[in-house]
Design an enzyme around this catalytic site. Structure first.
Site, mmCIF file in Angstrom:
data_model
loop_
_atom_site.group_PDB
_atom_site.id
_atom_site.type_symbol
_atom_site.label_atom_id
_atom_site.label_comp_id
_atom_site.label_asym_id
_atom_site.label_seq_id
_atom_site.Cartn_x
_atom_site.Cartn_y
_atom_site.Cartn_z
ATOM 1 N N ARG A 177 36.061 38.862 35.408
ATOM 2 C CA ARG A 177 36.224 39.495 36.719
ATOM 3 C C ARG A 177 36.187 41.001 36.538
ATOM 4 N NH1 ARG A 177 40.617 37.038 40.827
ATOM 5 N NH2 ARG A 177 39.492 35.162 40.227
ATOM 6 N N SER A 200 37.572 35.812 44.159
ATOM 7 C CA SER A 200 38.729 35.343 44.903
ATOM 8 C C SER A 200 39.216 36.391 45.895
ATOM 9 C CB SER A 200 39.840 34.923 43.935
ATOM 10 O OG SER A 200 40.912 34.306 44.612
ATOM 11 N N GLU A 212 51.553 27.883 41.304
ATOM 12 C CA GLU A 212 51.871 29.196 40.748
ATOM 13 C C GLU A 212 52.370 30.061 41.900
ATOM 14 O OE1 GLU A 212 48.397 30.800 38.907
ATOM 15 O OE2 GLU A 212 47.222 30.863 40.747
ATOM 16 N N SER A 222 51.853 32.874 43.010
ATOM 17 C CA SER A 222 50.903 33.691 43.771
ATOM 18 C C SER A 222 50.128 32.818 44.759
ATOM 19 C CB SER A 222 49.955 34.424 42.827
ATOM 20 O OG SER A 222 49.358 33.527 41.906
#
Length: 616
Positions: free
Chosen positions: A66, A168, A428, A430
């Site tokens: 990324r 994302s 998770e 997040s």
């Protein structure tokens, strides 16, 4: 300055290493826009920027490759995607004798960057071209899809691996390259390191065919799996629906935002499968738009500040619940309207408490024998709330934690499943959730409709999500947590911060207190150290690619500092886990505030290190 050549305007920088890297780029790159970007940087004399882009290579983090789109070996662009795919081909060819028949799944989101000419679709087509040039079949989605669709397709189609082109919830300038193994889980060590080693072995593009994005339109080995995979996914999604008749009668209204991403049509269809009326879309954010014009940050994890349009629409429509999927639809944010008219935006840890309760409640309905619980698991990452551990301790099933990143959860799910165990929920903090075992990946589409059904059920029972959360804490113990971050775009500063923490009171000496509170144990998974273990070694695997240190404090707080694997951030997490029964929440708040202040002021030192602090 002397011309570097080939290419107009290419000039020597006076740095032999940089000149060699630039020369290689100009020899290999066939994208006129990224070549023009390089030449502009050379003419402008931006040598530090050039070194950053050309003297290092983008590598796998917690969610694959990324980086920002643009020219350079440390960016996402045509050349680096072709190079990575060549390495992936070489590695998969060694690992799968039947790779040439199983093939590769390729998906993409809607990202695009005009200056470099990079778009997710273009990069996906180039990924396919590399494989097709070596006579490997490719299952390339003909349109954008949620990230979990690639994970699902790999298993459904029996492919050797999958690639999703997405960044994302990252800023609009970024893109990424996420790789899935044949299990459907993201690759982790050693696969990621081996792929990069294979990339380094053959950096030069093999042939002109690798640059031919139209090859997928001509090759008989290119297939479009969209209709088949979508139909199978929705059919299997129905296995998570426990109260269809109640859903059909549900009086509640739901608002959904896809955050300018890919989620709209898929969430609409998921609601239909569950028997609901379709959720009301946020019109300004319904359609894909790579510029993300209506949000300052395309990340619903940021909470109320980025959910403004959704909340306004919900107020106008008298809707009860707001659901927001991130741009690639693998994460989910939820807000609930209270009786007073205000909104509660749930944290990832709070939503996990609700979803964990819900999935276990419905599992028990069909598995009344207590002995069956011995094969049931729930999973979370180690920086997430320990609420599932409290569930497991009382209800008699198993709980495990993994390193941060859903790739670790996905791979552990596969290991447990292969031994006959059943992972019914994983998360998770997040806002990444997996309900059931549809895919070994977090999934915002399925999570959205599961939350809607849970809300519908609770409404029928005359309870809200917030009230049910309070009941969960009463039963299993109050779990109060805080999560935030500081931004630091300068990697040497981050290294310096963690080096100081590891040598706080002299060489190899961690801090003994945090804002006056004694530190009882220290775990450093970057170095493999854990003071709570008899041998001083961490039970969790060593993760040397980033930094993560956890402190257990005398006042009951557990605190973690870690670097993000996808963005230039240092994240910090604190949690106070109380025993079941009544808890003094104000006292817990004070304890968390004390430790959080210490993490910032004593350890991170934002002002001294020029860190940008995101307030809670």
């Amino acid at each position: 300055m002397e011309p570097l050549g080939p290419g107009p305007g290419a000039q020597s920088t006076g740095d032999p290493e940089l000149d060699a890297a630039v020369q290689r780029w100009l020899s290999w790159d066939q994208n006129p826009r990224t070549r023009a970007q390089l030449e502009s940087l050379l003419v402008s004399g931006l040598h530090q920027e050039l070194r950053s882009r050309f003297c290092t290579r983008v590598s796998f983090g917690t969610a694959g490759l990324r980086a920002a789109m643009g020219t350079g070996f440390n960016r996402i662009n045509d050349l680096t995607v072709i190079q990575t795919t060549q390495g992936l081909f070489s590695y998969l060819s060694r690992r799968f004798s039947d790779f040439s028949s199983r093939g590769l799944v390729v998906g993409f989101d809607m990202r695009r960057e005009e200056e470099s000419g990079c778009s997710s679709e273009r990069l996906a087509r180039l990924t396919a071209a590399v494989m097709l040039s070596r006579n490997v079949p490719v299952h390339l989605f003909s349109s954008f899809v949620p990230t979990p669709y690639v994970s699902y397709a790999v298993r459904t189609l029996g492919a050797a691996a999958g690639v999703m082109i997405t960044a994302s919830h990252n800023p609009k300038e970024d893109n990424g390259y996420k790789v899935y193994w044949c299990s459907g889980a993201q690759i982790c060590s050693p696969h990621d390191k081996e792929v990069l080693r294979c990339v380094e072995e053959q950096l030069e593009p093999w042939s002109a065919s690798c640059w031919d994005q139209d090859l997928v339109d001509r090759s008989p080995l290119a297939r479009d799996p969209l209709d088949h995979v979508h139909r199978r996914y929705m059919d299997q999604l129905s296995s998570l629906c426990f109260h269809r008749d109640l859903n059909r009668r549900c009086p509640l209204k739901f608002v959904h935002s896809s955050f300018h991403g890919v989620g709209h049509a898929f969430v609409q269809e998921a609601f239909r499968v569950f028997g609901f009326a379709p959720p009301i879309p946020v019109p300004e954010q319904k359609d894909p738009d790579p510029t993300f014009p209506s949000v300052r940050c395309p990340n619903p994890e940021e909470g109320a500040s980025v959910l403004e349009l959704s909340l306004r629409l919900a107020d106008r429509e008298d809707a009860h619940l707001v659901l927001a999927t991130d741009p690639d639809a693998d994460r989910l944010a939820v807000a609930e309207k209270s009786d007073s008219g205000g909104w509660t935006v749930f944290s990832g840890n709070e939503l996990a408490a609700l979803l964990g309760w819900w999935m276990f409640l419905n599992w028990v309905q069909t598995h009344p024998d207590p002995a069956d619980r011995d094969r049931v698991y729930m999973l979370s990452t180690t920086v997430s709330s320990k609420i599932l551990q409290a569930f497991a301790r009382i209800e008699g099933f198993h709980f495990e934690e993994t390193l941060p990143g859903f790739k670790w959860i996905g791979n552990r799910i596969q290991e447990l499943s292969s031994r006959g165990h059943n992972v019914i929920f994983a998360f998770e903090e997040s806002i990444g959730f997996l309900c059931g075992s549809l895919v070994p990946e977090k999934d915002g589409v399925s999570s959205a409709v599961v939350v809607a059904e849970m809300s519908s059920y609770l409404h029928h029972e005359d309870r809200s999500l917030r009230q049910q959360l309070g009941h969960i804490y009463q039963t299993y113990g109050y779990h109060l947590s805080r999560t935030s971050y500081v931004t630091c775009p300068h990697p040497p500063t981050i290294r310096s911060i963690f080096k100081r923490i590891r040598n706080f009171d002299g060489d190899s000496s961690y801090p003994k207190t945090c804002n006056g509170v004694q530190i009882v144990h220290v775990r450093d998974v970057t170095t493999g150290y854990d003071s709570s273990q008899p041998d001083g070694r961490s039970v969790l695997p060593v993760a040397s690619s980033g930094h993560m240190i956890t402190f257990t404090l005398q006042n009951g707080v557990v605190a973690t500092l870690r670097t993000s694997g996808t963005e230039p951030k240092i994240k910090y997490y604190t949690e106070f886990c109380a025993a079941p029964g009544k808890s003094d929440v104000s006292q817990m708040e004070d304890a968390l505030s004390t430790v959080t202040a210490g993490l910032l002021d004593d350890f991170l030192q934002p002002e001294k290190n020029n860190l940008i602090y995101r307030s809670l």
